[in-house]
Scaffold this motif. Structure first.
Motif, mmCIF file in Angstrom:
data_model
loop_
_atom_site.group_PDB
_atom_site.id
_atom_site.type_symbol
_atom_site.label_atom_id
_atom_site.label_comp_id
_atom_site.label_asym_id
_atom_site.label_seq_id
_atom_site.Cartn_x
_atom_site.Cartn_y
_atom_site.Cartn_z
ATOM 1 N N LEU A 1 2.451 10.117 -5.329
ATOM 2 C CA LEU A 1 2.267 11.555 -5.508
ATOM 3 C C LEU A 1 2.314 11.924 -6.993
ATOM 4 C CD1 LEU A 1 4.639 12.782 -2.635
ATOM 5 C CD2 LEU A 1 2.167 12.332 -2.521
ATOM 6 N N ASN B 1 0.853 -1.184 0.000
ATOM 7 C CA ASN B 1 0.000 0.000 0.000
ATOM 8 C C ASN B 1 0.895 1.241 0.000
ATOM 9 O OD1 ASN B 1 -2.189 1.705 0.150
ATOM 10 N ND2 ASN B 1 -2.426 1.504 2.372
ATOM 11 N N ARG B 2 0.960 1.942 -1.109
ATOM 12 C CA ARG B 2 1.832 3.109 -1.237
ATOM 13 C C ARG B 2 1.060 4.323 -1.739
ATOM 14 N NH1 ARG B 2 7.190 0.067 -3.792
ATOM 15 N NH2 ARG B 2 7.591 -1.179 -1.913
ATOM 16 N N GLU B 3 1.390 5.466 -1.152
ATOM 17 C CA GLU B 3 0.769 6.722 -1.579
ATOM 18 C C GLU B 3 1.607 7.307 -2.709
ATOM 19 O OE1 GLU B 3 -0.540 11.102 0.205
ATOM 20 O OE2 GLU B 3 0.400 9.602 1.508
#
Length: 217
Positions: A59, A55-57
């Motif tokens: 940008l 799970n990575r945000e």
């Protein structure tokens, strides 16, 4: 833990093999069957670990070049990119071990302008000639900074299945998934000569998160 969609077939086969071998071992070896089942269980669990989806945000990026995969930077050098750019470029190569996440991500945002699959050899992925001789898929994106960035999925000695989902004309978003490589392999990124390279050989990268270079707008 969320698993990648490419895991279905592999996990199904691994489950069948694990079940059969375990059952046969218990039937014939009884208490000694653990000598086979325990190591097999470790390998079985590693298959699940390989197909994990972190799970990575992610940008938004314009000038930044994002690490396209999890792995280790093994090469940074000026080369002649002869397939699409047909000029000198800076090659940044990232090697993925079987324990790395193998999701492939766009290094820059823009528009996909080239894609071609090449059948080939299966040299070890860190071999310099694997970039031009191994099974591979080459893609190029016209970035938001008006640069042409080439990147290449390369199969290795173990990795023998390259999966890619993008087509020419598609939008590319830096850090977002465009494909997958099953088991150990490599990703090469070819950047303009005036690109500011931020990473160095030996760096560990996290795909979709780490900035490996910056291009002039």
């Amino acid at each position: 833990m969320k698993l990648h969609k490419e895991s279905k077939g592999t996990i199904a086969v691994a489950t069948i093999i694990f079940t059969i071998i375990s059952a046969v071992s218990i039937y014939y070896l009884e208490m000694f069957s653990l000598l086979i089942i325990v190591p097999l269980l470790v390998i079985y669990c590693l298959v699940f670990w390989f197909f994990r989806v972190p799970n990575r945000e992610i940008l938004d990026h314009v000038e930044s070049v994002i690490a396209p995969v999890d792995g280790k930077v093994v090469m940074i050098k000026e080369v002649e990119e002869s397939e699409f750019l047909k000029e000198k470029a800076i090659q940044v190569s990232i090697f993925m071990s079987p324990l790395n996440v193998h999701i492939c991500r766009f290094p820059v945002s823009g528009k996909v302008i080239y894609k071609k699959y090449h059948p080939g050899k299966y040299l070890v992925a860190w071999h310099e000639k694997s970039s031009t001789e191994n099974e591979r898929t080459t893609m190029a994106v016209e970035s938001l900074t008006n640069h042409k960035v080439v990147f290449r999925q390369i199969a290795g000695y173990v990795a023998r299945r390259i999966v890619f989902y993008c087509n020419e004309g598609d939008s590319a978003k830096a850090g977002h998934e465009f494909g997958f490589i099953k088991f150990g392999s490599r990703m090469d990124v070819f950047l303009p000569l005036d690109t500011e390279i931020i990473c160095k050989i030996g760096d560990k990268t996290k795909g979709g998160i780490d900035v490996i270079a910056k291009m002039k707008n």
